[in-house]
Enzyme design. Structure first.
Site, PDB file in Angstrom:
ATOM      1  N   GLY A   1       0.805  -1.212   0.000  1.00 54.56           N
ATOM      2  CA  GLY A   1       0.000   0.000   0.000  1.00 54.56           C
ATOM      3  C   GLY A   1       0.841   1.267   0.000  1.00 54.56           C
ATOM      4  O   GLY A   1       2.050   1.242   0.266  1.00 54.56           O
ATOM      5  N   HIS A   2       0.174   2.386  -0.236  1.00 52.19           N
ATOM      6  CA  HIS A   2       0.842   3.678  -0.386  1.00 52.19           C
ATOM      7  C   HIS A   2       1.604   4.073   0.875  1.00 52.19           C
ATOM      8  O   HIS A   2       1.186   3.799   1.985  1.00 52.19           O
ATOM      9  CB  HIS A   2      -0.174   4.764  -0.733  1.00 52.19           C
ATOM     10  CG  HIS A   2      -1.244   4.948   0.280  1.00 52.19           C
ATOM     11  ND1 HIS A   2      -2.346   4.114   0.379  1.00 52.19           N
ATOM     12  CD2 HIS A   2      -1.417   5.860   1.256  1.00 52.19           C
ATOM     13  CE1 HIS A   2      -3.121   4.527   1.353  1.00 52.19           C
ATOM     14  NE2 HIS A   2      -2.591   5.584   1.902  1.00 52.19           N
TER      15      HIS A   2
END
Lengths: 363, 363, 363
Positions: free
Chosen positions: B258-259
């Site tokens: 994820g970011h």
């Protein structure tokens, strides 16, 4: 396309009644049916919708009073989902693939393309690849060098098949399938913390920080006949031997099959299942969604694992499993019920301790 | 390609014995070996297969009696998987990529392509992208604008790299890798039920139904040297800062990063691991298959998480974890054993209650 | 692009102070800010970094003493993540897509392409597909026959949309999204072990080994307005009816939505979530990463499931869930705490048994 009730019943091997020359062009749920649709209403629970809707023909349960529900014709389905298989294959409108090799495809001159093969726009077919008669390759597929793909395959768009894979007849691949990615296999020059932790069941020891050396995958992927693989699933090459998927086995979307694994025949691997490396699975085994299987395990034939089961040890033939770590489903149910009672047991044990302490002191 | 036993032993830095001029063209499992194959039999458990098979040369365990097993030559491997790394890299027949830029590729004139770069059919290389010397880009790859890809990369087919990613040397991407997808980051105009539930540990409060506003990812992805990423894995852009994968780290198939997450050096993330947003992971940490890590957590260096572990709180350096929620592996084992005994304990507690009640009443 | 503080504040609907004509070209974390960057420092925890850094302008918390931190201008954000949404949409540098239809794209002459549509290199647009005004189709996308895609869509690279999907306005798809793969639906001619095991909760009975017949997906996928789907996620076609994703719903990476499922409006499905077939989900429901939902279940509106929750039965509106099998989060917490105490309870029960046995014998 337009079918008579007669044609559909014959194709299903089912009994029919009423106006057998009535025609339909599509199938629908009972409530959405229009006059050109065959309503699929294989259970009495659809009786009301069927009566309320506009269907004139339907596939119904064996003793349905079809005339009372306003139908002009009915087909009787003793095993509903079998009827579903028969109707949907007739009514499938497909993806509109063209004929022959699209001019934008890049096909190596040494590739051997069978008869009546369709190769979609912008495909890449590698050197010495063999594609069997009647196969349909959707747009944007890549078939690697030395791949052997059997007859009547159907690849949807953006499927990739790595070098040297061998695949049987009637193969189906949904969009984004990856066959023949390299296995995930690395080694440290000296014993690693993971090796220590596996041996000791929890202590990574004093292994020093090390970098990972790559073990290349020089094996390939070997797939039997009548296999289907779901969207964006990945099947790794074997390290030395091949990774194997047996005939008749079906994989759902986003399934991961690690290197060297061998899956038997007629298995189902549901969505997001993960097999780590060197897993062996017998025939007719079914793994529910998000099941995981640790590496180097043996699962027997006819095993069933409920969704989200995490299998950390071998499983004998025919066992039904559940839980993390996986146990027999009945054991899981027993443990689970006990867990639900746990908070109450804690209170009971506290009360017992007080009572016994009182008894002991008063003794 | 044909190798002498001498060449292979030298390349492995291993001792060899017998006819060192004997040649082989491939590696195989002991049972499948033919005269042109180097059997890989690094453990005494292969002794029987080796004797029964047709191998003339093998990599064997240190004190193997190779002549007695019918071999003409043997290489001795003190650390079997290291030998595997050495042999497989020599024997890897590859994917057959061509040289130079395939005429069907769409390469922006402002892209800077290094020397001896291979760009496969139907690739798209964006404006101002830089591709280092010796890199091999397989068919159907997309390299976005302003991407910097180092030297000697090897991208398999259908890899995509989003705008502004920077990637070090010797990068390997398996088919279908997605680098630089936008992060999953949304916000409601007013406090949402999720925010309430996180604060209260379970109560979503009286938040009203709202729509989600998008937070764009204006950060990119930053990848060190010697990184490998598995088939169909996805690495999101950071929101403001970059998402980072440290040098030497390897990701298996279908992994989700994820970011804003930052993964250290020389880590392994096995199949289907998921890191939600803003996770930080130290060096040499290993996450088994299907491990999940909740957002905004810190995992130390040298952490090991067994397959399917779900990590919901920070983990210090060197800890071995298991379970959902994750606990130390030894704690997990203790809890698990107790769980298996739970149904019996329930019966014991019931019996105790009766006994104590009897004692109390008779008291 | 260069923005004045005034422009940014106006776009956020936020108060600003200081030199409103100051310009910035990018956003950054407080510590990394240079004079051309707007530092995003919406919490007092960034005060020190902001003072130490080179930012001249920042988005700050409501009562921040911005001058004391060396800023020349400040924007005040009462709800930080809303400000993040506003700033990032302004600063997003995008993927550099071109205008019009790239000459390498293969567009069927019967497709209807709206105004101001961008179609990237090597895309394939099928017969009778409709693409709404202002849509941007990245490189290497495949849009199937009879697809209807609304206005202002943004597809990143390598997205595929199967035949007959209908999609609303402002759709966003990250790289590798698969819409319209066939559902995973198979049936055996006679009753299978799985059917037996589901009925009996664990006994697969004496079902014989059988092969699987395919149920084709003749339904399609139907997606509302303002939907976003993450990288390499897959959404299957329905069997007879459509699979449905409601307006405003967002899916993260590697999410699997099985055939016939219907997801409501404004839901979030985080990374690696899996919905098996025929799941129905109400509006505003949020499923954390790696959540799984078994087939044919109903989840209400406003449900929240913590990461890795495995939902095996229906869930009413507004409930917060956790665990495998999923229970109310507060129940899970209670069970979990009790589990941690389990090993001690075992010892307590053993001690109690001894004490009671002694009391009984001495009685």
């Amino acid at each position: 396309m337009r079918f008579t009730i007669q044609q559909i019943a014959q194709s299903l091997g089912a009994e029919a009644a009423g106006d057998l020359e009535l025609t339909v062009t599509r199938a629908s749920e009972p409530a959405d049916a229009t006059a050109d649709a065959l309503a699929l209403a294989m259970s009495p629970k659809y009786a009301e919708e069927l009566s309320a809707g506009n269907a004139e023909a339907a596939v119904v349960w064996p003793d349905a009073d079809w005339r009372a529900m306003g139908l002009k014709a009915a087909i009787f389905a003793p095993r509903p989902r079998m009827a579903m298989a028969g109707v949907t294959v007739m009514m499938d409108a497909g993806q509109g693939e063209g004929q022959g090799i699209h001019p934008s495809a890049v096909v190596d001159p040494t590739a051997r393309i069978g008869e009546n093969v369709s190769i979609g726009p912008l495909c890449v077919i590698g050197a010495n690849a063999v594609i069997g008669n009647g196969s349909v390759i959707g747009p944007h597929c890549v078939v690697g060098i030395d791949v052997k793909l059997g007859e009547n395959a159907h690849l949807r768009e953006m499927v990739s098949i790595g070098a040297r894979a061998t695949i049987g007849d009637r193969f189906r691949a949904q969009p984004g399938v990856r066959i023949g990615s390299d296995g995930f296999s690395f080694v440290t020059p000296e014993v690693s913390g993971v090796e220590n932790a596996r041996k000791s069941m929890g202590d990574s020891g004093d292994a020093k920080a090390q970098s990972w050396m790559r073990i290349h995958s020089i094996g390939a992927v070997e797939i039997g006949d009548d296999v289907e693989i779901g969207a964006n699933s990945t099947i790794d090459n074997g390290t030395i031997r091949n990774t194997v998927i047996g005939s008749g086995t079906k994989l759902d979307n986003l399934v991961h099959v690690g290197h060297n694994s061998r899956v038997g025949q007629d298995c189902l691997l549901c969505g997001q299942v993960g097999l780590s490396g060197s897993v062996e699975i017998g025939n007719n085994t079914v793994l529910g969604g998000q099941v995981g299987v640790a590496d180097n395990l043996f699962l027997g034939a006819g095993v069933i694992a409920a969704g989200a089961t995490k299998i950390l040890s071998n499983v004998p033939d025919g066992r039904v499993m559940m839980g993390y770590p996986a146990v027999k489903m009945e054991t899981h149910t027993e443990i689970y019920k006990a867990q639900r009672r746990l908070p109450r047991i804690l209170r009971d044990v506290d009360a017992l301790k007080k009572a016994v302490s009182k008894l002991t002191s008063s003794d």
